[in-house]
Design a protein around this motif. Structure first.
Motif, PDB file in Angstrom:
ATOM      1  N   PHE A   1       3.395  15.922  -6.774  1.00  0.00           N
ATOM      2  CA  PHE A   1       4.162  17.148  -6.469  1.00  0.00           C
ATOM      3  C   PHE A   1       4.664  17.945  -7.529  1.00  0.00           C
ATOM      4  N   LEU A   2       5.134  17.141  -8.726  1.00  0.00           N
ATOM      5  CA  LEU A   2       5.450  17.955  -9.658  1.00  0.00           C
ATOM      6  C   LEU A   2       4.253  18.797 -10.253  1.00  0.00           C
ATOM      7  N   LEU A   3       3.120  18.430 -10.146  1.00  0.00           N
ATOM      8  CA  LEU A   3       1.864  19.339 -10.510  1.00  0.00           C
ATOM      9  C   LEU A   3       1.961  20.529  -9.727  1.00  0.00           C
ATOM     10  N   VAL A   4       2.209  20.434  -8.594  1.00  0.00           N
ATOM     11  CA  VAL A   4       1.966  21.338  -7.493  1.00  0.00           C
ATOM     12  C   VAL A   4       3.179  22.333  -7.304  1.00  0.00           C
ATOM     13  N   PHE A   5       4.311  21.733  -7.449  1.00  0.00           N
ATOM     14  CA  PHE A   5       5.368  22.667  -7.299  1.00  0.00           C
ATOM     15  C   PHE A   5       6.583  22.885  -8.519  1.00  0.00           C
ATOM     16  N   SER A   6       6.008  22.358  -9.790  1.00  0.00           N
ATOM     17  CA  SER A   6       7.059  22.597 -10.802  1.00  0.00           C
ATOM     18  C   SER A   6       6.657  24.355 -11.317  1.00  0.00           C
ATOM     19  N   GLY A   7       5.683  24.908 -11.085  1.00  0.00           N
ATOM     20  CA  GLY A   7       5.561  26.121 -11.735  1.00  0.00           C
ATOM     21  C   GLY A   7       5.341  26.261 -13.192  1.00  0.00           C
ATOM     22  N   THR A   8       5.311  24.902 -13.832  1.00  0.00           N
ATOM     23  CA  THR A   8       4.964  25.135 -15.349  1.00  0.00           C
ATOM     24  C   THR A   8       3.740  24.566 -15.465  1.00  0.00           C
ATOM     25  N   LEU A   9       3.006  25.015 -16.554  1.00  0.00           N
ATOM     26  CA  LEU A   9       1.725  24.509 -17.210  1.00  0.00           C
ATOM     27  C   LEU A   9       2.012  23.178 -18.025  1.00  0.00           C
TER      28      LEU A   9
ATOM     29  N   ALA B   1       0.605  -1.248   0.020  1.00  0.00           N
ATOM     30  CA  ALA B   1      -0.079  -0.134   0.068  1.00  0.00           C
ATOM     31  C   ALA B   1       0.912   1.213   0.099  1.00  0.00           C
ATOM     32  N   PHE B   2       2.032   1.204   0.684  1.00  0.00           N
ATOM     33  CA  PHE B   2       2.861   2.472   0.793  1.00  0.00           C
ATOM     34  C   PHE B   2       3.652   2.549  -0.505  1.00  0.00           C
ATOM     35  N   LEU B   3       4.205   1.429  -1.162  1.00  0.00           N
ATOM     36  CA  LEU B   3       4.960   1.704  -2.397  1.00  0.00           C
ATOM     37  C   LEU B   3       4.392   1.860  -3.574  1.00  0.00           C
ATOM     38  N   ASP B   4       3.199   1.446  -3.567  1.00  0.00           N
ATOM     39  CA  ASP B   4       2.188   1.471  -4.730  1.00  0.00           C
ATOM     40  C   ASP B   4       1.860   3.048  -4.972  1.00  0.00           C
ATOM     41  N   GLY B   5       1.591   3.674  -4.122  1.00  0.00           N
ATOM     42  CA  GLY B   5       1.354   5.001  -4.517  1.00  0.00           C
ATOM     43  C   GLY B   5       2.227   6.183  -4.649  1.00  0.00           C
ATOM     44  N   GLN B   6       3.773   5.707  -4.381  1.00  0.00           N
ATOM     45  CA  GLN B   6       4.909   6.594  -4.624  1.00  0.00           C
ATOM     46  C   GLN B   6       4.740   7.092  -6.014  1.00  0.00           C
ATOM     47  N   PRO B   7       4.659   6.332  -7.122  1.00  0.00           N
ATOM     48  CA  PRO B   7       4.854   7.183  -8.297  1.00  0.00           C
ATOM     49  C   PRO B   7       4.154   8.134  -8.724  1.00  0.00           C
ATOM     50  N   ILE B   8       2.560   7.841  -8.173  1.00  0.00           N
ATOM     51  CA  ILE B   8       1.744   9.013  -8.610  1.00  0.00           C
ATOM     52  C   ILE B   8       1.830  10.203  -7.488  1.00  0.00           C
ATOM     53  N   ASP B   9       2.283   9.721  -6.341  1.00  0.00           N
ATOM     54  CA  ASP B   9       2.464  11.190  -5.357  1.00  0.00           C
ATOM     55  C   ASP B   9       3.805  11.879  -5.919  1.00  0.00           C
ATOM     56  N   ILE B  10       4.512  11.060  -6.629  1.00  0.00           N
ATOM     57  CA  ILE B  10       5.745  12.034  -7.076  1.00  0.00           C
ATOM     58  C   ILE B  10       4.941  12.903  -8.233  1.00  0.00           C
ATOM     59  N   PHE B  11       4.369  12.635  -9.076  1.00  0.00           N
ATOM     60  CA  PHE B  11       3.765  13.106 -10.299  1.00  0.00           C
ATOM     61  C   PHE B  11       2.870  14.310  -9.513  1.00  0.00           C
TER      62      PHE B  11
ATOM     63  N   LEU C   1      -4.912  15.119  -6.145  1.00  0.00           N
ATOM     64  CA  LEU C   1      -4.079  13.593  -6.436  1.00  0.00           C
ATOM     65  C   LEU C   1      -3.416  13.026  -5.275  1.00  0.00           C
ATOM     66  N   LEU C   2      -3.164  13.731  -4.486  1.00  0.00           N
ATOM     67  CA  LEU C   2      -2.492  13.360  -3.012  1.00  0.00           C
ATOM     68  C   LEU C   2      -3.454  12.511  -2.257  1.00  0.00           C
ATOM     69  N   VAL C   3      -4.717  12.730  -2.353  1.00  0.00           N
ATOM     70  CA  VAL C   3      -5.803  12.097  -1.891  1.00  0.00           C
ATOM     71  C   VAL C   3      -5.744  10.533  -1.718  1.00  0.00           C
ATOM     72  N   PRO C   4      -5.222  10.054  -2.797  1.00  0.00           N
ATOM     73  CA  PRO C   4      -5.151   8.386  -2.693  1.00  0.00           C
ATOM     74  C   PRO C   4      -3.979   7.937  -1.727  1.00  0.00           C
ATOM     75  N   GLY C   5      -3.184   8.830  -1.574  1.00  0.00           N
ATOM     76  CA  GLY C   5      -2.074   8.579  -0.428  1.00  0.00           C
ATOM     77  C   GLY C   5      -2.619   8.500   0.885  1.00  0.00           C
ATOM     78  N   LEU C   6      -3.546   9.472   1.124  1.00  0.00           N
ATOM     79  CA  LEU C   6      -4.250   9.668   2.582  1.00  0.00           C
ATOM     80  C   LEU C   6      -4.942   8.176   2.528  1.00  0.00           C
ATOM     81  N   VAL C   7      -5.598   7.916   1.406  1.00  0.00           N
ATOM     82  CA  VAL C   7      -6.342   6.608   1.608  1.00  0.00           C
ATOM     83  C   VAL C   7      -5.566   5.383   1.837  1.00  0.00           C
ATOM     84  N   ASP C   8      -4.258   5.210   1.487  1.00  0.00           N
ATOM     85  CA  ASP C   8      -3.409   4.419   1.646  1.00  0.00           C
ATOM     86  C   ASP C   8      -3.026   4.191   3.098  1.00  0.00           C
ATOM     87  N   LEU C   9      -2.780   5.393   3.737  1.00  0.00           N
ATOM     88  CA  LEU C   9      -2.663   5.436   5.232  1.00  0.00           C
ATOM     89  C   LEU C   9      -3.988   4.980   5.860  1.00  0.00           C
TER      90      LEU C   9
END
Length: 303
Positions: free
Chosen positions: A207-215, A195-205, A241-249
């Protein structure tokens, strides 16, 4: 051809066909379970499964055949993420929990039975590594900007991609909720790690959406929503998109307590077995002492 694809997109053919297929697969056996519960099953269990299916199908249609779908393709990336999260985090687990008893039994087969009836591929696809790679791989591939732009321009292809995402999400949830033979089920620590590792790729994506500053998706800047700027829309979508990470928890929490309960039960059984062994040893020792102190036959008795 362009006109036909456009018309198909307007009536949401992939979503409607998928919903009909799900209803035909689930409702008759669920109704049968409700009218005549299986051996060892309470009627309330069948009712809960039926309710889970109805919630799943309503949520499925709500994000695919309503104005949410139009907003998701043309104005709000946030609405697209809402579609993805509802399908992957709401519909998929509910559909697994709602599996009719007969269907769950057919899917819960041994390795030899899987080879015999041709379901060995399904058995392989529901293993943790293939299931996670397929779901995360399709999700990330689909959201590569050039491919996402090409799919979004065709309503039919966009809905088809969402419909394909659902069975992959089912595979993704299978190691945790699927009808798996007991000896093949992951241990509680392995389930938590999955449950923890499965959500990591989408969580990284995310964070890119939130903090990249690029459209990433200029399509949402062509007809921006009047209430939210395109970049802010993308950042909000990433946060959602970070909501599924909370669901994993949330999923990991009961798994942790079940693991502790299983450890306590094993310790209790082990202590009970040790206590029984000690008691048997004491009884054996007492019996040996009685035999040693008892007078032998024919020996003179002391007056």
């Amino acid at each position: 051809m362009q006109t036909i694809i456009s018309l198909l997109g307007q009536v949401h053919i992939p979503a409607i066909m998928a919903a009909l297929l799900l209803c035909l697969s689930y409702l008759p056996p669920l109704w049968g379970d409700l009218r005549q519960p299986q051996a060892g099953e309470r009627p309330s269990q069948a009712r809960w499964r039926l309710l889970a299916f109805l919630v799943a199908i309503v949520a499925f249609l709500a994000v695919l055949v309503t104005p949410i779908d139009h907003l998701a393709r043309s104005q709000l990336f946030l609405m697209h993420m809402l579609q993805v999260i509802v399908l992957s985090t709401v519909c998929a687990p509910l559909l697994l929990l709602a599996l009719p008893t007969a269907l769950a039994r057919r899917l819960r087969v041994s390795e030899d039975q899987a080879r015999a009836n041709g379901s060995a591929l399904l058995r392989w696809l529901t293993r943790p590594l293939p299931a996670s790679i397929l779901y995360n791989g399709l999700f990330l591939l689909w959201h590569l900007p050039p491919l996402y732009l090409a799919i979004s321009e065709q309503a039919f292809l966009y809905d088809l991609a969402l419909v394909i995402l659902l069975p992959l999400a089912l595979l993704n949830w299978w190691p945790l909720l699927g009808p798996t033979e007991e000896k093949l089920r992951l241990s509680y620590p392995a389930q938590m790690l999955y449950a923890f590792l499965d959500g990591q790729p989408i969580d990284i994506f995310a964070f890119l959406l939130v903090f990249s500053g690029t459209l990433f998706y200029p399509i949402y800047a062509q007809q921006p929503h009047p209430l939210i700027a395109p970049l802010s829309d993308q950042e909000a979508a990433g946060a959602m998109l970070l909501v599924p990470g909370l669901v994993d928890l949330i999923v990991m929490t009961p798994l942790f307590f079940r693991w502790l309960a299983a450890l306590e039960e094993k310790a209790r059984v082990r202590d009970q077995q040790l206590q029984q062994a000690l008691e048997a040893e004491e009884q054996q020792r007492a019996l040996s002492e009685d035999r040693q102190t008892a007078p032998s036959p024919g020996s003179p008795r002391l007056e």
